[in-house]
Design an enzyme around this catalytic site. Sequence first.
Site, PDB file in Angstrom:
ATOM      1  N   ASN A 147       0.861  -1.181   0.000  1.00 34.45           N
ATOM      2  CA  ASN A 147       0.000   0.000   0.000  1.00 34.45           C
ATOM      3  C   ASN A 147       0.902   1.236   0.000  1.00 34.45           C
ATOM      4  O   ASN A 147       1.509   1.586   1.011  1.00 34.45           O
ATOM      5  CB  ASN A 147      -0.903  -0.022   1.242  1.00 34.45           C
ATOM      6  CG  ASN A 147      -1.946   1.087   1.203  1.00 34.45           C
ATOM      7  OD1 ASN A 147      -1.769   2.097   0.524  1.00 34.45           O
ATOM      8  ND2 ASN A 147      -3.027   0.903   1.947  1.00 34.45           N
ATOM      9  N   ASN A 149      -0.098   4.357  -1.345  1.00 34.80           N
ATOM     10  CA  ASN A 149      -0.840   5.619  -1.379  1.00 34.80           C
ATOM     11  C   ASN A 149      -2.154   5.426  -0.638  1.00 34.80           C
ATOM     12  O   ASN A 149      -3.143   4.970  -1.201  1.00 34.80           O
ATOM     13  CB  ASN A 149      -1.090   6.040  -2.834  1.00 34.80           C
ATOM     14  CG  ASN A 149      -1.811   7.378  -2.925  1.00 34.80           C
ATOM     15  OD1 ASN A 149      -2.262   7.927  -1.909  1.00 34.80           O
ATOM     16  ND2 ASN A 149      -1.913   7.900  -4.138  1.00 34.80           N
ATOM     17  N   GLY A 172      -5.728  -2.288   0.631  1.00 34.45           N
ATOM     18  CA  GLY A 172      -5.250  -1.059  -0.010  1.00 34.45           C
ATOM     19  C   GLY A 172      -3.996  -1.171  -0.852  1.00 34.45           C
ATOM     20  O   GLY A 172      -3.372  -0.155  -1.178  1.00 34.45           O
ATOM     21  N   ASP A 174      -1.604  -1.086  -3.958  1.00 28.74           N
ATOM     22  CA  ASP A 174      -1.757  -0.222  -5.133  1.00 28.74           C
ATOM     23  C   ASP A 174      -0.462  -0.149  -5.932  1.00 28.74           C
ATOM     24  O   ASP A 174       0.556  -0.716  -5.557  1.00 28.74           O
ATOM     25  CB  ASP A 174      -2.244   1.163  -4.706  1.00 28.74           C
ATOM     26  CG  ASP A 174      -1.346   1.770  -3.623  1.00 28.74           C
ATOM     27  OD1 ASP A 174      -0.117   1.476  -3.632  1.00 28.74           O
ATOM     28  OD2 ASP A 174      -1.867   2.516  -2.764  1.00 28.74           O
ATOM     29  N   ARG A 326      -2.275 -12.587 -19.845  1.00 26.23           N
ATOM     30  CA  ARG A 326      -2.672 -13.866 -19.259  1.00 26.23           C
ATOM     31  C   ARG A 326      -4.191 -13.918 -19.390  1.00 26.23           C
ATOM     32  O   ARG A 326      -4.891 -12.964 -19.037  1.00 26.23           O
ATOM     33  CB  ARG A 326      -2.220 -13.924 -17.794  1.00 26.23           C
ATOM     34  CG  ARG A 326      -2.544 -15.228 -17.068  1.00 26.23           C
ATOM     35  CD  ARG A 326      -3.834 -15.105 -16.292  1.00 26.23           C
ATOM     36  NE  ARG A 326      -4.078 -16.256 -15.414  1.00 26.23           N
ATOM     37  CZ  ARG A 326      -5.238 -16.469 -14.793  1.00 26.23           C
ATOM     38  NH1 ARG A 326      -6.241 -15.617 -14.934  1.00 26.23           N
ATOM     39  NH2 ARG A 326      -5.388 -17.512 -14.019  1.00 26.23           N
ATOM     40  N   ASP A 328      -7.746 -15.363 -18.571  1.00 23.66           N
ATOM     41  CA  ASP A 328      -8.489 -16.068 -17.529  1.00 23.66           C
ATOM     42  C   ASP A 328      -9.536 -17.023 -18.136  1.00 23.66           C
ATOM     43  O   ASP A 328     -10.181 -16.681 -19.124  1.00 23.66           O
ATOM     44  CB  ASP A 328      -9.184 -15.014 -16.652  1.00 23.66           C
ATOM     45  CG  ASP A 328      -9.761 -15.604 -15.386  1.00 23.66           C
ATOM     46  OD1 ASP A 328      -8.993 -16.221 -14.627  1.00 23.66           O
ATOM     47  OD2 ASP A 328     -10.972 -15.454 -15.152  1.00 23.66           O
ATOM     48  N   GLU A 357      -5.033 -19.513 -19.226  1.00 21.70           N
ATOM     49  CA  GLU A 357      -5.271 -20.292 -18.016  1.00 21.70           C
ATOM     50  C   GLU A 357      -6.027 -21.553 -18.395  1.00 21.70           C
ATOM     51  O   GLU A 357      -7.230 -21.530 -18.656  1.00 21.70           O
ATOM     52  CB  GLU A 357      -6.100 -19.492 -16.998  1.00 21.70           C
ATOM     53  CG  GLU A 357      -6.235 -20.255 -15.677  1.00 21.70           C
ATOM     54  CD  GLU A 357      -7.514 -19.937 -14.892  1.00 21.70           C
ATOM     55  OE1 GLU A 357      -7.574 -20.362 -13.726  1.00 21.70           O
ATOM     56  OE2 GLU A 357      -8.440 -19.313 -15.421  1.00 21.70           O
ATOM     57  N   HIS A 423      -2.709 -17.372  -6.726  1.00 17.48           N
ATOM     58  CA  HIS A 423      -3.812 -16.857  -5.922  1.00 17.48           C
ATOM     59  C   HIS A 423      -4.976 -17.850  -5.858  1.00 17.48           C
ATOM     60  O   HIS A 423      -5.952 -17.602  -5.164  1.00 17.48           O
ATOM     61  CB  HIS A 423      -4.287 -15.529  -6.527  1.00 17.48           C
ATOM     62  CG  HIS A 423      -4.822 -15.684  -7.921  1.00 17.48           C
ATOM     63  ND1 HIS A 423      -4.022 -16.046  -8.980  1.00 17.48           N
ATOM     64  CD2 HIS A 423      -6.079 -15.595  -8.419  1.00 17.48           C
ATOM     65  CE1 HIS A 423      -4.762 -16.138 -10.078  1.00 17.48           C
ATOM     66  NE2 HIS A 423      -6.010 -15.873  -9.759  1.00 17.48           N
ATOM     67  N   ASP A 424      -4.888 -18.938  -6.631  1.00 16.93           N
ATOM     68  CA  ASP A 424      -5.960 -19.937  -6.686  1.00 16.93           C
ATOM     69  C   ASP A 424      -5.639 -21.211  -5.912  1.00 16.93           C
ATOM     70  O   ASP A 424      -6.439 -22.151  -5.920  1.00 16.93           O
ATOM     71  CB  ASP A 424      -6.225 -20.336  -8.151  1.00 16.93           C
ATOM     72  CG  ASP A 424      -7.073 -19.299  -8.887  1.00 16.93           C
ATOM     73  OD1 ASP A 424      -7.848 -18.585  -8.220  1.00 16.93           O
ATOM     74  OD2 ASP A 424      -6.959 -19.220 -10.120  1.00 16.93           O
ATOM     75  N   ASP A 468      -7.606 -19.888  -1.204  1.00 21.80           N
ATOM     76  CA  ASP A 468      -7.999 -18.501  -1.057  1.00 21.80           C
ATOM     77  C   ASP A 468      -9.261 -18.383  -0.208  1.00 21.80           C
ATOM     78  O   ASP A 468     -10.101 -19.258  -0.250  1.00 21.80           O
ATOM     79  CB  ASP A 468      -8.205 -17.825  -2.430  1.00 21.80           C
ATOM     80  CG  ASP A 468      -9.384 -18.413  -3.202  1.00 21.80           C
ATOM     81  OD1 ASP A 468     -10.527 -17.986  -2.974  1.00 21.80           O
ATOM     82  OD2 ASP A 468      -9.131 -19.293  -4.039  1.00 21.80           O
ATOM     83  N   ARG A 472      -3.906 -15.234   0.040  1.00 20.05           N
ATOM     84  CA  ARG A 472      -3.845 -13.865  -0.479  1.00 20.05           C
ATOM     85  C   ARG A 472      -3.554 -12.859   0.637  1.00 20.05           C
ATOM     86  O   ARG A 472      -4.052 -11.727   0.621  1.00 20.05           O
ATOM     87  CB  ARG A 472      -5.174 -13.522  -1.182  1.00 20.05           C
ATOM     88  CG  ARG A 472      -5.494 -14.442  -2.350  1.00 20.05           C
ATOM     89  CD  ARG A 472      -6.882 -14.208  -2.934  1.00 20.05           C
ATOM     90  NE  ARG A 472      -7.159 -15.128  -4.045  1.00 20.05           N
ATOM     91  CZ  ARG A 472      -8.281 -15.144  -4.763  1.00 20.05           C
ATOM     92  NH1 ARG A 472      -9.255 -14.284  -4.482  1.00 20.05           N
ATOM     93  NH2 ARG A 472      -8.452 -16.005  -5.738  1.00 20.05           N
TER      94      ARG A 472
END
Lengths: 562, 562
Positions: A147, A149, A172, A174, A326, A328, A357, A423-424, A468, A472
Amino acid sequence: MLKEAIYHRPKDNFAYAYDDKTLHIRLRTKKDDVKKVYLIYGDPYIWENGEWQTEKKEMRKSGSDDLFDYWFTAIIPPYRRLRYGFELHDENDMLIYTEKGFYDEAPKDDTAYYFCFPFLNKIDVFKAPEWVKDTVWYQIFPERFANGNEKLNPKGTLSWGSADPTPTSFFGGDFEGIIQHLDYLVELGINGIYFTPIFKAPSNHKYDTIDYFEIDPQFGDKQTFKRLVDLCHEKGIRVMLDAVFNHSGYYFAPFQDVLKNGEKSKYKDWFHIREFPLQTKPIPNYDTFAFVGEMPKLNTENPEVKKYLLDVATYWIREFDIDGWRLDVANEVDHQFWREFRQAVKAIKPDVYILGEIWHDSMPWLRGDQFDAVMNYPFTNGALRYFAKGEVKASQFANIITNVLHSYPNNVNEVAFNLLGSHDTPRILTICNGNKEKVKLMFLFQLSFTGTPCIYYGDEIGMTGGQDPGCRKCMIWDEDKQDRDLFAHVQKLISLRKTYKAFGNRGELRFIETNDETNHIAYTKTYEDETILFVLNNSNQELEWTLPLHLKGKLLTNLWTN
Amino acid sequence: MLKEAIYHRPKDNFAYAYDDKTLHIRLRTKKDDVKKVYLIYGDPYIWENGEWQTEKKEMRKSGSDDLFDYWFTAIIPPYRRLRYGFELHDENDMLIYTEKGFYDEAPKDDTAYYFCFPFLNKIDVFKAPEWVKDTVWYQIFPERFANGNEKLNPKGTLSWGSADPTPTSFFGGDFEGIIQHLDYLVELGINGIYFTPIFKAPSNHKYDTIDYFEIDPQFGDKQTFKRLVDLCHEKGIRVMLDAVFNHSGYYFAPFQDVLKNGEKSKYKDWFHIREFPLQTKPIPNYDTFAFVGEMPKLNTENPEVKKYLLDVATYWIREFDIDGWRLDVANEVDHQFWREFRQAVKAIKPDVYILGEIWHDSMPWLRGDQFDAVMNYPFTNGALRYFAKGEVKASQFANIITNVLHSYPNNVNEVAFNLLGSHDTPRILTICNGNKEKVKLMFLFQLSFTGTPCIYYGDEIGMTGGQDPGCRKCMIWDEDKQDRDLFAHVQKLISLRKTYKAFGNRGELRFIETNDETNHIAYTKTYEDETILFVLNNSNQELEWTLPLHLKGKLLTNLWTN
């Protein structure tokens, strides 16, 4: 010789153009059944005295899996045309294998018996970008990397790392945060970043796109993104974005229009609607990702949708100079769309990387007309089952990996996107029950393997988490809480991969030993006159291992201890 | 059960969309090894209590060849998605076969084990024109069918049928001659004509095109051709032309320009030239058809060439309303060109038929993105070897034919271009050593088989001749010299094919008996509640044959004797 086990079919992974001149030919036979294989081949139009003129070349065994041996040879046909068959030998017998079946002798009165690679046309050669072969990727889930900002924080943003993530929590992360930590990535040594989606979307994962032309304001604006890409490029890092083209989000304007106006909506053919009015529950009466009513499947056969999405695809390349897409849920989108996608993006940036994917066998997408690569989950599963879960022993692991390699052409393998986690999936350290040594072995295997490896953010410092949202969590920036030893391990592997050609993609892999009792594997990677020997001891016991005799008299260096 | 023999790989001929709703799934096992096979399948996203939810459906044996049995079932997945595996049984054992290998029990904790047909997207479905399934073709070699306008005779034209043809002789066949004999074709019953090339070219066969936009003046002018096409259409006959896009003729203006101007020619990239200046002998230093310097290979990767040839392809459809393109030496042209070709011609006439000349296994061209069909030479060879040459017996013939059928999807088989002879092969009566009975059997088999049959001009009246030029004699118009009995036989078969749906493409073929001693075969064709039984006695002995018991109690008609 077991005829029923013998398999070859031209094109795909059994006969393919490796480059503009070279054909690769493979053959499958029953394991340990055949002693020698020769390729019988010739130009289909070279005849003398009523006999087709052929040559013979011995094939080499390129690997084995549970049931089969695989044989390989490369041929440069002078006129780019090839007819061919196989001569197989065991101790006693000889067998000729052709497209028309088996013979005792190679027939020469007609070429029609034989397999055919009619012409090596350059445009049909599978060609992925060269740079991908030398790339080590790093996957960033932008909401959770850093994060930078706080002004952009969405409502209800939690303080960084203050809690375990839930499906709906925000921390947050970014672009500014990523920019602030680019040096960390340079230190690690990676040279490609794969970002999960960054476009406008309500969720923390952004797979529910509202607007494909806008960046989600929680990450920053277009200027900041452009600065991020430019900074990456300055540091030699390529950038890949995530395109969610199978489905849109619920709040995607065209879908909202259909919800509101039903059959009268000018967007009614943008989706696959089975009946009006739309019902989202219990099972949506329109096609969706899985049965998620909030993720309506886009009708990518509709020319308007196609134009919209191809405009998206080219926009981010043209305006921001991104290096890869990539894709999806790529397997559920039509092939025709992907063919046009490839034409569109390669027309404006020929060396853009197209990664689909797909979790299963993906040959139909990897014929040169659609993707450059798929996410290599069969590799992932093999590695996890052997190193992390102990579900398979050394020999079966080698079988799985050999099978993966022989499922695709070599030029496809060289750019396969080899991931251990994402992330999966649960964090690799968590799957290893916290056993860091196993994670280290896995990284060693991944980073010395054929393909383009990807590290999921935080795995290199020993982050943990289950399926997940557990996987994450917020990236840990407090060095005291990072596993710096693991970081150094990954850093060293990346450096070795960059330094020694044989370590990375140029090296040809051969398993030379697997032992199910000690559960170790040994393999070599060879490039020209350089061979690197890897011995991986996947057990809790010490392993005594004698260097193979044929290494005697050669210059030896221990790459690990230097 | 022999695991090494078990084969399945999604898409191509093992798992394909038959239509917009239906998937066909096939499995291969060792011959006589497996007793029962079930498909285990489900939507990948339907789970209950952590278990993937599946259904089970018995597959039926759809045929056998030398080494293998083939199993088949059709599925309509409600959400157009399918994961699936196979449950195989013999007397004692049960085996689960998945993409990840073999199991004793079907795993339900993950769908990743299973084969995947991710989504049935309509645009990817192989779709050939419906009319082709009900077409009986007639191949005309225009120089030799009929001379209707002697004013057009090329210099040195011989009088009709006055001599055996040589590679260079002319007999003056033309469009006017064809027009004059259309009633003959109507009488025979055919409803499609395939013309070998008609464009401007010096040879009698016209495969050496000078100008793809002009008709060779020996055949007539564009007006006459237009009249011919219109007359055909009035009589319900479709028209297919021959596109020689792999190579041009020597006198093709762009090639002449390169010969003259060498590297300075603006057409130098229209061909594949290895070095300048051009040498045509002994081996051309540019790519050619075979090693024929007079037939320079066109560079179909060059956008200018592509545009030129696609303009040709659309011109003859737009201006003359032709119904099909037969593509010469189609296998040596790049796949990308054929993909664009399909898009271009189907855009202006969606039901145009695209037929490639390929003699070998053609799966890579028949995936829905390129051709509708190929010339089915594997069928030709099987039929000739059994009926004409006696090289194989009844059972092996059935094996060959079953193998051909299982090499492609069913919707591909239904439009396969099944020929017995052509301008490239000896006349069938000649191969049969003049034994007309064998020719009759072959026609019976061809005209009752799955696909779209084609009769080579004159074969229906017993014309003879060896390899070309022998097989290109002048059509015999003197009825006394025609074999009218053979004509009537073919006419009757065509009529039966048109009258009875089960006789033609709607009928599903099953071999029910083959006997190598008597050398006879019996097969059925079934459509809905109608079954036609065929018994073909391919020997010189009389055959006594008892109707199968299960026909008892059903209404029987002898279609042959009425």
